[in-house]
Design a protein around this motif. Structure first.
Motif, PDB file in Angstrom:
ATOM      1  N   ARG A   1       0.864  -1.179   0.000  1.00 25.30           N
ATOM      2  CA  ARG A   1       0.000   0.000   0.000  1.00 25.30           C
ATOM      3  C   ARG A   1       0.903   1.233   0.000  1.00 25.30           C
ATOM      4  O   ARG A   1       2.019   1.198   0.510  1.00 25.30           O
ATOM      5  CB  ARG A   1      -0.887  -0.025   1.245  1.00 25.30           C
ATOM      6  N   LEU A   2       0.403   2.341  -0.541  1.00 20.45           N
ATOM      7  CA  LEU A   2       1.197   3.560  -0.646  1.00 20.45           C
ATOM      8  C   LEU A   2       0.859   4.564   0.446  1.00 20.45           C
ATOM      9  O   LEU A   2      -0.265   4.568   0.967  1.00 20.45           O
ATOM     10  CB  LEU A   2       0.952   4.242  -2.002  1.00 20.45           C
ATOM     11  N   VAL A   3       1.811   5.417   0.769  1.00 17.31           N
ATOM     12  CA  VAL A   3       1.534   6.604   1.561  1.00 17.31           C
ATOM     13  C   VAL A   3       2.187   7.807   0.897  1.00 17.31           C
ATOM     14  O   VAL A   3       3.059   7.665   0.048  1.00 17.31           O
ATOM     15  CB  VAL A   3       2.027   6.522   3.030  1.00 17.31           C
ATOM     16  N   ARG A   4       1.735   8.974   1.331  1.00 18.29           N
ATOM     17  CA  ARG A   4       2.406  10.236   0.993  1.00 18.29           C
ATOM     18  C   ARG A   4       2.540  11.005   2.283  1.00 18.29           C
ATOM     19  O   ARG A   4       1.727  10.871   3.203  1.00 18.29           O
ATOM     20  CB  ARG A   4       1.608  11.053  -0.007  1.00 18.29           C
ATOM     21  N   ALA A   5       3.561  11.849   2.355  1.00 22.33           N
ATOM     22  CA  ALA A   5       3.751  12.657   3.557  1.00 22.33           C
ATOM     23  C   ALA A   5       2.644  13.705   3.639  1.00 22.33           C
ATOM     24  O   ALA A   5       1.830  13.863   2.743  1.00 22.33           O
ATOM     25  CB  ALA A   5       5.119  13.319   3.537  1.00 22.33           C
TER      26      ALA A   5
END
Length: 428
Positions: free
Chosen positions: A418-422
């Motif tokens: 799964r992805l995250v962004r700050a």
């Protein structure tokens, strides 16, 4: 759309992409001419403000109308998306806020609006339609209409146009959107903002307090459709079924399923590619603490849940071995909107129990979790932590606190990511 007051009582928050600055400036001037008070970031947000999201939230809370300026760039903007989410939350909690989409440019509304606004009534203000849209907007806000503009809205200089990738209809309905700013197509997932705060991490006998800054996380695991574009660009290898006969060709027949047979290094390569092709810096894997907070922390009660939906196992809320599905399931199969079957976390993040294990950026080290103790060393060849359990595992393994570790080149038929962004405010 309902009237929001008269004259100075009308307080308007304008949400827009930097590409649409000329349109936003024109709209700001026309509404101020009618007596409205305008909140627009480059004027209302002090330079270097330490808490971007808090300032945005205060601006929206103080407004009577939220205007989303729709365009292809606004639809994929992380900042605009965060503002729309805050406005939607305010509206759902009873704040008397009129959310008004205003279409500035683009050829398809579905590609010019975030998921929350795709089905909303909008004002078509493109080119020569702007004067009429402005008059209708003023009327809906209860503003004087005698000063209606007779000039079309200015449009940003045309950029090279590249065809957007085809997003499978089901994924589009969940908020996935195509992006192609540089001639390299990608699919961008819907994101959920997780506010910065401490939370209790770990099993009950080992819980400890961990501080986590604001970040955004993918609402769903990365799908085959998303990953296939990186494979086509030769940015990542084709997923290979080392331990079974699940070929890449078979996976591609299920574009809305989570991609599997992806190693930690493959996942990291995918995030590097996505940063490059979208021009949106900050895509990465979640840290172990970020993943766990998004999966189980209940900010209202100040406790960590055992499972994303609560403390009792329910086979109807996740794809685990008890479900009997015996393979991956399409993302969005346990939606937050279904009270009986929802597997969503308190923040609304879905499928963090079962379906597929998910890689994190963190090394598989013992607790307590301390981010600066070397466990986020991205060059290490030690085992990395995976979370969430899978369709192959039972209830013990899909608990939100359960940890698993594998080498960075390990891949398996029930392992994805799964992805995250700050935080939106910390990325330019």
């Amino acid at each position: 759309m309902s009237g929001a007051g008269q004259g100075a009582r009308v307080r308007v928050f304008i949400s827009y992409s930097r590409t649409d600055t000329l349109f936003a400036e024109r709209l700001k001037a026309d509404l101020r001419e009618s007596g409205a008070t305008i909140w627009i970031d480059h004027e209302s947000l002090p330079p270097g403000h330490p808490d971007w999201q808090a300032a945005i939230r205060r601006g929206i809370e103080a407004s009577t109308a939220f205007i989303y300026i729709g365009s292809p760039d606004a639809a994929i903007s992380r900042n605009v998306g965060a503002e729309v989410q805050i406005a939607t939350e305010e509206e759902q909690t009873g704040h008397s806020l009129a959310i008004i989409p205003m279409w500035a440019r683009g050829e398809s509304w579905s590609k010019c609006a975030p998921f929350e606004l795709i089905r909303s009534n909008y004002l078509d203000a493109r080119g020569p339609k702007y004067p009429d849209a402005l008059a209708r907007l003023r009327k809906s806000l209860g503003l004087p209409t005698h000063a209606a503009s007779t000039q079309p809205a200015p449009v940003a200089p045309s950029a090279p146009r590249y065809p957007l990738p085809d997003v499978p209809a089901r994924l589009a309905s969940l908020g996935f959107q195509g992006a192609n700013p540089n001639g390299m197509p990608a699919i961008v997932p819907p994101l959920v903002t997780i506010p910065g705060s401490p939370f209790q991490m770990g099993e009950r006998n080992e819980q400890h307090r961990v501080e986590v800054a604001t970040f955004q996380i993918g609402k769903y695991p990365v799908t085959v459709a998303e990953y296939a574009l990186a494979v086509a660009a030769k940015a990542v290898r084709e997923p290979v079924g080392w331990y079974n006969n699940l070929t890449w060709q078979t996976q591609q027949q299920r574009p809305d399923h989570p991609v599997v047979n992806v190693s930690w290094r493959d996942a990291v390569a995918y995030t590097a590619w996505l940063n490059k092709v979208t021009g949106q810096l900050g895509w990465r894997l979640p840290t172990e603490a970020e993943w766990e907070k998004a999966a189980r922390w209940d900010p209202q009660r100040g406790v960590s849940r055992v499972y994303p939906w609560g403390d009792s196992f329910d086979k109807d809320r996740c794809n685990s071995s008890e479900s009997g599905i015996e393979m991956t399931s399409p993302v969005g199969s346990y939606p937050a909107s279904d009270a009986r079957r929802s597997g969503a976390s308190p923040f609304g993040v879905e499928e963090m129990a079962g379906n597929v294990w998910e890689w994190t950026s963190s090394l598989y080290k013992s607790y307590p979790y301390t981010q600066n103790d070397g466990r986020e060393d991205q060059k290490s060849t030690e085992n990395r932590t995976a979370r969430g359990g899978s369709w192959f595992n039972g209830r013990r393994y899909v608990r939100a606190a359960y940890r698993n570790g594998n080498g960075p080149v390990f891949a398996n038929y029930n392992l994805g990511f799964r992805l995250v962004r700050a935080s939106p405010g910390s990325i330019t």
